[in-house]
Design a protein around this motif. Structure first.
Motif, PDB file in Angstrom:
ATOM      1  N   THR A   1      35.831  31.715  47.152  1.00  0.00           N
ATOM      2  CA  THR A   1      36.722  31.228  46.618  1.00  0.00           C
ATOM      3  C   THR A   1      36.790  31.610  45.156  1.00  0.00           C
ATOM      4  O   THR A   1      37.607  32.225  44.354  1.00  0.00           O
ATOM      5  CB  THR A   1      37.025  29.747  46.561  1.00  0.00           C
ATOM      6  N   LYS A   2      35.629  31.475  44.686  1.00  0.00           N
ATOM      7  CA  LYS A   2      35.373  31.947  43.044  1.00  0.00           C
ATOM      8  C   LYS A   2      35.459  33.362  42.660  1.00  0.00           C
ATOM      9  O   LYS A   2      36.046  33.815  41.810  1.00  0.00           O
ATOM     10  CB  LYS A   2      33.879  31.373  42.398  1.00  0.00           C
ATOM     11  N   LEU A   3      34.924  34.251  43.463  1.00  0.00           N
ATOM     12  CA  LEU A   3      35.074  35.497  43.613  1.00  0.00           C
ATOM     13  C   LEU A   3      36.486  35.879  43.681  1.00  0.00           C
ATOM     14  O   LEU A   3      36.993  36.836  42.976  1.00  0.00           O
ATOM     15  CB  LEU A   3      34.171  36.225  44.670  1.00  0.00           C
ATOM     16  N   LYS A   4      37.204  35.438  44.667  1.00  0.00           N
ATOM     17  CA  LYS A   4      38.447  35.981  44.820  1.00  0.00           C
ATOM     18  C   LYS A   4      39.465  35.400  43.507  1.00  0.00           C
ATOM     19  O   LYS A   4      40.329  36.038  43.109  1.00  0.00           O
ATOM     20  CB  LYS A   4      39.411  34.989  45.981  1.00  0.00           C
ATOM     21  N   GLU A   5      38.909  34.301  42.732  1.00  0.00           N
ATOM     22  CA  GLU A   5      39.572  34.042  41.561  1.00  0.00           C
ATOM     23  C   GLU A   5      39.239  34.960  40.546  1.00  0.00           C
ATOM     24  O   GLU A   5      40.168  35.305  39.327  1.00  0.00           O
ATOM     25  CB  GLU A   5      39.210  32.587  41.213  1.00  0.00           C
ATOM     26  N   GLU A   6      38.146  35.585  40.369  1.00  0.00           N
ATOM     27  CA  GLU A   6      37.395  36.335  39.243  1.00  0.00           C
ATOM     28  C   GLU A   6      37.910  37.894  39.375  1.00  0.00           C
ATOM     29  O   GLU A   6      38.244  38.289  38.369  1.00  0.00           O
ATOM     30  CB  GLU A   6      35.938  36.195  39.398  1.00  0.00           C
ATOM     31  N   LEU A   7      37.944  38.266  40.576  1.00  0.00           N
ATOM     32  CA  LEU A   7      38.474  39.855  40.536  1.00  0.00           C
ATOM     33  C   LEU A   7      39.924  39.987  40.751  1.00  0.00           C
ATOM     34  O   LEU A   7      40.554  38.883  41.717  1.00  0.00           O
ATOM     35  CB  LEU A   7      37.730  40.186  41.813  1.00  0.00           C
ATOM     36  N   ASP A   8      40.352  41.142  40.525  1.00  0.00           N
ATOM     37  CA  ASP A   8      41.613  41.593  40.711  1.00  0.00           C
ATOM     38  C   ASP A   8      41.503  42.725  41.902  1.00  0.00           C
ATOM     39  O   ASP A   8      40.651  43.371  41.868  1.00  0.00           O
ATOM     40  CB  ASP A   8      42.238  42.030  39.753  1.00  0.00           C
ATOM     41  N   GLY A   9      42.304  42.843  42.740  1.00  0.00           N
ATOM     42  CA  GLY A   9      42.564  44.099  43.590  1.00  0.00           C
ATOM     43  C   GLY A   9      42.079  43.301  44.991  1.00  0.00           C
ATOM     44  O   GLY A   9      41.672  42.395  45.108  1.00  0.00           O
ATOM     45  N   GLU A  10      41.578  44.535  45.788  1.00  0.00           N
ATOM     46  CA  GLU A  10      41.361  44.191  47.106  1.00  0.00           C
ATOM     47  C   GLU A  10      39.693  44.091  47.312  1.00  0.00           C
ATOM     48  O   GLU A  10      38.998  44.889  46.603  1.00  0.00           O
ATOM     49  CB  GLU A  10      41.685  45.216  47.957  1.00  0.00           C
ATOM     50  N   ILE A  11      39.376  42.979  47.693  1.00  0.00           N
ATOM     51  CA  ILE A  11      38.191  42.793  48.031  1.00  0.00           C
ATOM     52  C   ILE A  11      37.940  42.816  49.790  1.00  0.00           C
ATOM     53  O   ILE A  11      38.578  41.828  50.445  1.00  0.00           O
ATOM     54  CB  ILE A  11      37.607  41.230  47.807  1.00  0.00           C
ATOM     55  N   VAL A  12      37.373  43.961  50.079  1.00  0.00           N
ATOM     56  CA  VAL A  12      37.338  44.367  51.512  1.00  0.00           C
ATOM     57  C   VAL A  12      36.204  43.894  52.185  1.00  0.00           C
ATOM     58  O   VAL A  12      34.933  43.870  51.817  1.00  0.00           O
ATOM     59  CB  VAL A  12      37.409  46.003  51.541  1.00  0.00           C
ATOM     60  N   VAL A  13      36.189  43.181  53.407  1.00  0.00           N
ATOM     61  CA  VAL A  13      35.024  42.699  54.175  1.00  0.00           C
ATOM     62  C   VAL A  13      35.111  43.470  55.376  1.00  0.00           C
ATOM     63  O   VAL A  13      35.939  43.678  56.181  1.00  0.00           O
ATOM     64  CB  VAL A  13      35.142  41.266  54.485  1.00  0.00           C
ATOM     65  N   PRO A  14      34.191  44.550  55.164  1.00  0.00           N
ATOM     66  CA  PRO A  14      33.994  45.610  56.472  1.00  0.00           C
ATOM     67  C   PRO A  14      32.902  45.247  57.346  1.00  0.00           C
ATOM     68  O   PRO A  14      31.788  44.498  56.972  1.00  0.00           O
ATOM     69  CB  PRO A  14      33.374  47.020  55.716  1.00  0.00           C
ATOM     70  N   ALA A  15      33.317  45.067  58.704  1.00  0.00           N
ATOM     71  CA  ALA A  15      32.291  44.701  59.840  1.00  0.00           C
ATOM     72  C   ALA A  15      31.790  43.326  59.907  1.00  0.00           C
ATOM     73  O   ALA A  15      31.233  42.962  60.814  1.00  0.00           O
ATOM     74  CB  ALA A  15      31.263  45.878  59.920  1.00  0.00           C
ATOM     75  N   SER A  16      31.937  42.542  58.880  1.00  0.00           N
ATOM     76  CA  SER A  16      31.075  41.179  58.822  1.00  0.00           C
ATOM     77  C   SER A  16      32.005  40.162  59.521  1.00  0.00           C
ATOM     78  O   SER A  16      32.581  39.645  58.914  1.00  0.00           O
ATOM     79  CB  SER A  16      30.959  40.911  57.234  1.00  0.00           C
ATOM     80  N   HIS A  17      31.996  40.362  60.770  1.00  0.00           N
ATOM     81  CA  HIS A  17      33.024  39.373  61.420  1.00  0.00           C
ATOM     82  C   HIS A  17      32.426  38.019  61.474  1.00  0.00           C
ATOM     83  O   HIS A  17      33.422  37.124  61.380  1.00  0.00           O
ATOM     84  CB  HIS A  17      33.254  39.914  63.023  1.00  0.00           C
TER      85      HIS A  17
END
Length: 194
Positions: free
Chosen positions: A115-131
């Motif tokens: 949640t903090k990371l999402k607030e701090e960064l702009d753009g796409e934060i991609v989660v690959p394969a980590s289901h």
């Protein structure tokens, strides 16, 4: 504010299995990625590169981080260079010394840290394969979009992308197209206000 995207792209069988696509985990039905991707994998690679180039960062669980790090650190080329240089965030309580460049370990509660990371960064934060990490983030309404590449095989068993742990999560189809002759690339966004 960042946008969390499950992608990379996220590879699934027609019945939603994500387990052991490359056969390295020892799952009896593993290795379906190359076996059923065939000639379409060259075009798949172009999509993977486009996704990596537009991503602000990668967000991974520890196991996926170790898998991708081992695979991409020794390589070169446009995709390898991008993955090796881009910011990577790993949700882990056990990873002590990250060995893949430009990596930050997120310790503590995954939901709070992401949640903090999402607030701090702009753009796409991609989660690959980590289901597994993805399921936790979906359960807490942190994922904005899912991009699936559906492979033309039904495995009948194996770990699935969406588990049974959480209830109904409505999605809206944003885009669909084919990759080569046999793969479907589907983009869905979560409908958080439904």
């Amino acid at each position: 504010m960042g946008k969390i995207v499950m992608s990379g792209p996220q590879n699934v069988s027609l019945d939603g299995v994500v387990q052991d696509p490359d056969g390295a985990e020892g799952f009896e039905l593993g290795g379906w990625f190359t076996r059923f991707g065939g000639a379409d994998l060259a075009e798949w690679s172009e999509i993977a590169l486009a996704e990596a180039l537009r991503a602000t960062a990668w967000l991974l669980g520890r196991r996926s981080y170790e898998f991708f790090g081992t695979r991409w650190q020794p390589r070169s080329g446009e995709l390898a260079d991008r993955l090796n240089s881009m910011p990577k965030y790993v949700v882990s309580a056990s990873l002590e010394e990250p060995d893949w460049g430009n990596t930050t370990v997120l310790r503590g509660d995954a939901v709070t840290e992401v949640t903090k990371l999402k607030e701090e960064l702009d753009g796409e934060i991609v989660v690959p394969a980590s289901h597994r990490l993805g399921r936790t983030l979906i359960e807490h309404d942190l994922v904005d979009e899912v991009r699936l590449v559906v492979f033309p095989v039904v495995l009948g068993t194996g770990e699935r992308f969406f588990g049974e742990a959480f209830g109904r999560k409505p999605l809206r189809l944003v885009e669909s197209r084919t990759i080569g002759a046999g793969l479907a690339f589907l983009t869905y966004e979560f409908v958080h206000d439904a």
